[in-house]
Write a protein that holds these residues in place. Sequence first.
Motif, PDB file in Angstrom:
ATOM      1  N   TRP A 104      56.222 -24.003  15.716  1.00 14.32           N
ATOM      2  CA  TRP A 104      56.462 -24.637  14.421  1.00 14.32           C
ATOM      3  C   TRP A 104      55.543 -25.827  14.189  1.00 14.32           C
ATOM      4  O   TRP A 104      55.283 -26.183  13.045  1.00 14.32           O
ATOM      5  CB  TRP A 104      57.944 -24.957  14.254  1.00 14.32           C
ATOM      6  N   ASN A 142      52.730 -23.937  12.694  1.00 14.70           N
ATOM      7  CA  ASN A 142      53.081 -23.540  11.322  1.00 14.70           C
ATOM      8  C   ASN A 142      53.087 -24.740  10.380  1.00 14.70           C
ATOM      9  O   ASN A 142      52.678 -24.628   9.228  1.00 14.70           O
ATOM     10  CB  ASN A 142      54.459 -22.872  11.316  1.00 14.70           C
ATOM     11  N   ASN A 193      51.085 -24.936   7.010  1.00 15.98           N
ATOM     12  CA  ASN A 193      51.837 -25.129   5.759  1.00 15.98           C
ATOM     13  C   ASN A 193      51.420 -26.407   5.038  1.00 15.98           C
ATOM     14  O   ASN A 193      51.404 -26.453   3.817  1.00 15.98           O
ATOM     15  CB  ASN A 193      53.338 -25.180   6.060  1.00 15.98           C
ATOM     16  N   THR A 246      48.695 -25.889   2.334  1.00 21.74           N
ATOM     17  CA  THR A 246      49.095 -25.319   1.047  1.00 21.74           C
ATOM     18  C   THR A 246      50.022 -26.263   0.288  1.00 21.74           C
ATOM     19  O   THR A 246      50.061 -26.247  -0.935  1.00 21.74           O
ATOM     20  CB  THR A 246      49.797 -23.960   1.254  1.00 21.74           C
ATOM     21  N   LEU A 247      50.764 -27.103   1.018  1.00 29.48           N
ATOM     22  CA  LEU A 247      51.678 -28.026   0.355  1.00 29.48           C
ATOM     23  C   LEU A 247      50.971 -29.315  -0.065  1.00 29.48           C
ATOM     24  O   LEU A 247      51.598 -30.208  -0.627  1.00 29.48           O
ATOM     25  CB  LEU A 247      52.850 -28.364   1.281  1.00 29.48           C
ATOM     26  N   SER A 287      60.058 -28.129  -0.259  1.00 32.66           N
ATOM     27  CA  SER A 287      59.382 -27.631   0.948  1.00 32.66           C
ATOM     28  C   SER A 287      58.779 -28.777   1.731  1.00 32.66           C
ATOM     29  O   SER A 287      58.882 -28.857   2.954  1.00 32.66           O
ATOM     30  CB  SER A 287      58.281 -26.641   0.564  1.00 32.66           C
ATOM     31  N   MET A 303      59.928 -30.208   5.436  1.00 34.29           N
ATOM     32  CA  MET A 303      58.962 -30.282   6.542  1.00 34.29           C
ATOM     33  C   MET A 303      58.883 -31.703   7.083  1.00 34.29           C
ATOM     34  O   MET A 303      58.837 -31.913   8.302  1.00 34.29           O
ATOM     35  CB  MET A 303      57.580 -29.823   6.068  1.00 34.29           C
ATOM     36  N   ASN A 309      45.983 -31.892   8.318  1.00 38.87           N
ATOM     37  CA  ASN A 309      46.471 -30.503   8.246  1.00 38.87           C
ATOM     38  C   ASN A 309      45.379 -29.552   8.719  1.00 38.87           C
ATOM     39  O   ASN A 309      44.299 -29.974   9.139  1.00 38.87           O
ATOM     40  CB  ASN A 309      46.953 -30.188   6.817  1.00 38.87           C
ATOM     41  N   SER A 335      43.235 -20.434   3.445  1.00 37.22           N
ATOM     42  CA  SER A 335      44.656 -20.261   3.208  1.00 37.22           C
ATOM     43  C   SER A 335      44.886 -19.061   2.286  1.00 37.22           C
ATOM     44  O   SER A 335      44.005 -18.702   1.492  1.00 37.22           O
ATOM     45  CB  SER A 335      45.198 -21.533   2.583  1.00 37.22           C
ATOM     46  N   TYR A 349      48.334 -17.656   6.852  1.00 35.25           N
ATOM     47  CA  TYR A 349      49.641 -17.599   6.208  1.00 35.25           C
ATOM     48  C   TYR A 349      50.672 -17.977   7.257  1.00 35.25           C
ATOM     49  O   TYR A 349      50.746 -17.343   8.311  1.00 35.25           O
ATOM     50  CB  TYR A 349      49.845 -16.153   5.747  1.00 35.25           C
ATOM     51  N   ALA A 350      51.429 -19.031   6.998  1.00 37.15           N
ATOM     52  CA  ALA A 350      52.439 -19.418   7.986  1.00 37.15           C
ATOM     53  C   ALA A 350      53.820 -19.284   7.393  1.00 37.15           C
ATOM     54  O   ALA A 350      54.028 -19.466   6.192  1.00 37.15           O
ATOM     55  CB  ALA A 350      52.205 -20.861   8.412  1.00 37.15           C
ATOM     56  N   PRO A 380      57.532 -20.109   6.297  1.00 40.71           N
ATOM     57  CA  PRO A 380      57.989 -21.370   5.698  1.00 40.71           C
ATOM     58  C   PRO A 380      58.954 -22.125   6.612  1.00 40.71           C
ATOM     59  O   PRO A 380      59.669 -21.524   7.414  1.00 40.71           O
ATOM     60  CB  PRO A 380      58.686 -20.922   4.414  1.00 40.71           C
TER      61      PRO A 380
END
Lengths: 372, 339
Positions: free
Chosen positions: B241, B244, B248, B251-252, B271, B275, B302, B326, B334-335, B337
């Motif tokens: 994680w 991940n 993530n 993208t966030l 989201s 996180m 990131n 991404s 792709y991770a 969520p």
Amino acid sequence: MSDSREYAVGTHPDLPPPLSTSGAIGWIRGNLLSSPTNIILTVLSIYFLYKVVPPSLNWLFFDATFNGDSRQDCREASNGAGACWAFVKHRFHLFVYGFYPVEQRWRVDISFILLPLALWPVLFDKVPYRKHLLKFSIAFPFIAGWLLIGGFGLTPVSTDYFGGFMLTLVIGVTGIVFSLPIGVALALGRQSNMPVLRVICVTFIEFIRGVPLITLLFVASTMLNYFLPPGTQFNLLLRVLIMVTLFSAAYIAEVVRGGLQAIPKGQYEAADSMGLKYWQSMQKIILPQALKISIPGIVNTFIGLYKDTTLVIIIGLLDPLGIGRASLADTKWTGLTTEIYVFVAIFFFLSCFSMARYSLYLENKLHTGHKR
Amino acid sequence: MRVTQIAAVAAALTMTTMTAQAGTLQDVQARGELNCVVSTGVAGFAAPDDNGQWSGFDVDFCRATAAAVLGDGSKVKFVPSTGKTRFTLLNSGEGDILYRNTTVTMSRDADLKLTFLGVNYYDGQGFLIRKELGINSAKDLDGASVCIQTGTTTELNLADYFRVNGMSYEPVPIETNEEGITQYSANRCDVYTTDASGLASTRAALDDPSAHMVLPEIISKEPLGPAVRQGDDEWADVTRWVLNALINAETLGVTKANVAEHAAAAGDNPSVNRMLGTEGDMGAMIGLDKQWAVRAIAHAGNYAEIFEANVGPDTPLGLERGINASWVDGGILYAAPIR
């Protein structure tokens, strides 16, 4: 003129030898041009030197770049014609100290300075205050260990941060210091009259000699963890030191055994007839002679051991060669392989050559009349 | 009495803590240091810099993991490994996690008892060749001598590729990428094959890069990813994680620069809130605190930032994101969520 004078028989003063047989010309004629074959060889050698030496010197010094922050800088400075010593210069601390914490490096420096001081009285006889200095030599391994590892007032430094020349010296010196006594003991054990002791020593020696050092290092680094209880952390460097020491001890044992067997039986019998006990006869009569004739072999083993320390890269310890290889992966410097290998080669050559010279010195010093 | 004292001192000198069989997470936290198995040097991915500090793409993921688990990204001990020793080092307990350009394969997962955590770089195997040989396709390589790293998947891919195409080759076995460059530039082999990411840096390192080319064929899938020992699911969860979270975060829109700001108070995006621990307590599920992902991202940024800093177009390696972009940008990264 000299020919105008006349001398009585037997009073003619000695004349210098003719120019063609003395001095530089004479030497050249005698040694380089004495026969047609010799002339051809001389010409070929000069041609060979002409082809090799100037380009090497150019590469090493005249075209070399000593300043710069990346390989690009070197390329721009010398058009890629010379060595890029800026690389080694930037990495020099890494080569010397490995990953040892920067603010603690003075401890390594002190150990480096103390090492020759500790070796001096051991290696040479005519040293002032030798007796006192020898005490220091015995204490040195503990002092150096304390300095390098820390504790007792110094910040502890994990042995995992050891690397570079420092690592080579730690492994090399420890291996050499401990393998000699163990090797002598094994050689004596192998010659012993006690069957159990003899079998143990023979088994040990033959096992170690029959297995490559790499295998032993692998066993030390990875297999041991499977055998020991889970969670046990046995210092990796210590494991390597033990393996290297045992490995070279087995070889020393065989070299010393050769020396022991070269001593005439009469010497053993003489010692016995004097009523000397086993250890007395060994200490006073047999070993001094046996070790003396074993010196070239022992030093040979030591040099081998010293160079074998580069194998520790296999188990993830970074000796100078390992540091060099890892450095090449830095995108700033990548590709400068020749510089790295030349630099590391010079270091090993200096170390090993001094060992070889010392061995010659020792042989000459102990040469007491029955040299062949 | 004295003997026992001496024995105790000897034991203390040689063995550090004899911990009971706790999980790797507890071991790492008790030790205060993460043992991360990396390579002995792969340009851009892991290499010591001039001061002896490890840096690189894989190294940053190690440090991010340490930041999440221990709260300090500098508390990592790097265990350098060759292609052959990496799995033994991990399985024997010398390392806690393996971040070493390692291709995820079924046999490694099942047979070598590893647990792969995901993929942090999608690579593929290619060929580097001298232009003067006049070969423009890997299909024309019949009879070529090939420099190949032993103990890697590239070795097996090469054998497969030549077998499928009915060609023969002469392998020149090498141990490390550096040796590969040396052998190739000394003309010991016609072709050097390794992952395309490695070929780019190899070509850049040669004396005259323009005299060499990378053949167009990519002959294999090389999803490179981190791994841990099989059988410790708790530790696998933690490390998975962290990976991940870094993917993530891109993208966030959470970056090294703005992560503290996002983490200070709950924002509009649930989201991001989940996180970064401003909403709910995801960290507790993996045995960490609420701020775990904040620390991981704050250390090296990131995924995109780690990529740009170590291997991206502005570095000497000059790798494009390509399929490593991404999924929102057309790549395959792709991770799952965090929820």
